[in-house]
Design a protein around this motif. Sequence first.
Motif, PDB file in Angstrom:
ATOM      1  N   ASP A  73      20.440   4.323  -5.725  1.00 10.89           N
ATOM      2  CA  ASP A  73      19.366   3.897  -6.628  1.00 10.89           C
ATOM      3  C   ASP A  73      18.799   5.089  -7.394  1.00 10.89           C
ATOM      4  O   ASP A  73      18.607   5.036  -8.613  1.00 10.89           O
TER       5      ASP A  73
ATOM      6  N   ARG B 120      22.079   3.474   0.109  1.00  7.91           N
ATOM      7  CA  ARG B 120      21.578   2.579  -0.933  1.00  7.91           C
ATOM      8  C   ARG B 120      20.448   3.252  -1.720  1.00  7.91           C
ATOM      9  O   ARG B 120      20.404   3.200  -2.956  1.00  7.91           O
TER      10      ARG B 120
ATOM     11  N   LEU C 139      28.049  -1.256   2.354  1.00  3.63           N
ATOM     12  CA  LEU C 139      27.626  -1.416   0.967  1.00  3.63           C
ATOM     13  C   LEU C 139      28.683  -2.107   0.102  1.00  3.63           C
ATOM     14  O   LEU C 139      28.391  -2.535  -1.020  1.00  3.63           O
TER      15      LEU C 139
ATOM     16  N   SER D  55      27.261  -5.453  -0.296  1.00  2.00           N
ATOM     17  CA  SER D  55      25.820  -5.632  -0.462  1.00  2.00           C
ATOM     18  C   SER D  55      25.193  -4.808  -1.586  1.00  2.00           C
ATOM     19  O   SER D  55      24.007  -4.987  -1.867  1.00  2.00           O
ATOM     20  N   TYR D  56      25.961  -3.931  -2.219  1.00  2.66           N
ATOM     21  CA  TYR D  56      25.385  -3.101  -3.284  1.00  2.66           C
ATOM     22  C   TYR D  56      26.247  -3.234  -4.535  1.00  2.66           C
ATOM     23  O   TYR D  56      27.457  -2.997  -4.495  1.00  2.66           O
TER      24      TYR D  56
END
Length: 416
Positions: free
Chosen positions: A269, A265, A214, A217-218
Amino acid sequence: MRTKSRVFFLTMLIVMIGASPVHAAKRPAGELRAKSAIAMDLATGSIVYEQNADEQIPPASLTKVLTMYLTFEALQEKRLSLTDTVLVTPEATLAGGSRMNIRSGERVIVRELMKGIAVASGNDACVALAQHLSGSEDFHPFVAAMNAKARELGMGDTVFKNPNGMPAEGQLTTARDMLKLSASYLRRFPQALTFHSMTTYVHNNRNHHNANRLLNSYDGVDGLKTGYVSASGYNNVVTAKRGDARVVAVVLGARSAGARAAVSRQLLDIAFQKINQGQAIATLDMHKGSGKLPAPLAKAAPRQDRDLRDAQMLADAKVAQFQQSAADTDARPAAGLLQRKTAQGAYAIQESSFQSRQRAERRAQHLEKKGLPVKVVTTRLDGKGKFYRVLVGPFANAQDARKTERMLGHGSVTLE
């Protein structure tokens, strides 16, 4: 007619009974695909999601968060500096699983070992630091300090057995306890993210990649730590900051590295959405702790220059002794599981033997991935040329050696 009805009824009953386990195995709607999970707003301590958060699970490499925590406490108390030299012992290099590839007799500064722990998840680096802070090759004072700190932080369902999370009977934690540890770690030592946000690290010409997918990518993710052992599955503690909100989330027991990333992820969220909506389900019951290095380490003295010289001589002698033991293990090039007691009472297992170094190293790498301590030792046999032996060990006693020997035939756990 009555007979037909009875047969139909029994048939339907069997079908319903047979189908019921399938329905029981399904996850409730909205439940994450992991054994347990929890997330909180670091600023307020508000828990915004939890799922089986008190289920005990082996921590795997999440253990290293506490190893880093104690290292930062030692730095804070000036018992240690980032540029202090740590002598790498043979025991440290024999740590199985993921490693930063330090070498026996090598001198590595504390800062580099911390990078190796945070990025490469180096089990060898953890042992080296634990030994250094304990003042000897016996790192039990460090482990005692780990458990003392866990109690200080209110981690009532956690027990540590070693500094790196390698499989050990009775070594367990929970998602809630890991949240307590991680929250305290980030609040006291926010500078730790300098290490945990690194995506790659090179030591001894080996490039290591951070397993925290992550990070790239996050949006907002800048740490913390992943882990895996077969007994727990894939674990993760992750933190992300967006605006003024910082989330700390824990996922334990995902089925794969990809699933771990996906669940983490999803949890982030959910957490950010709940925080934005002002929703919370509880407040984390945290203990501030003493803020000091626990007594077992406070009483121990980190190795000084003179101690390092003495330890260097002992390390050199051990390496030479172990290599000699390996050379004496067998006079034949044939592969096989053999044991040999050394002069100092240690046991080594010859797993295989090759005339090709490349094949031996390939085999050693395969065993290392299974979490085993492995060495490739060169032996020259009269009239037969040079052979490369793949050795597992050393072990302190024959019982441990035999246990590992049996395990070699059936595979073993790995550690990320």
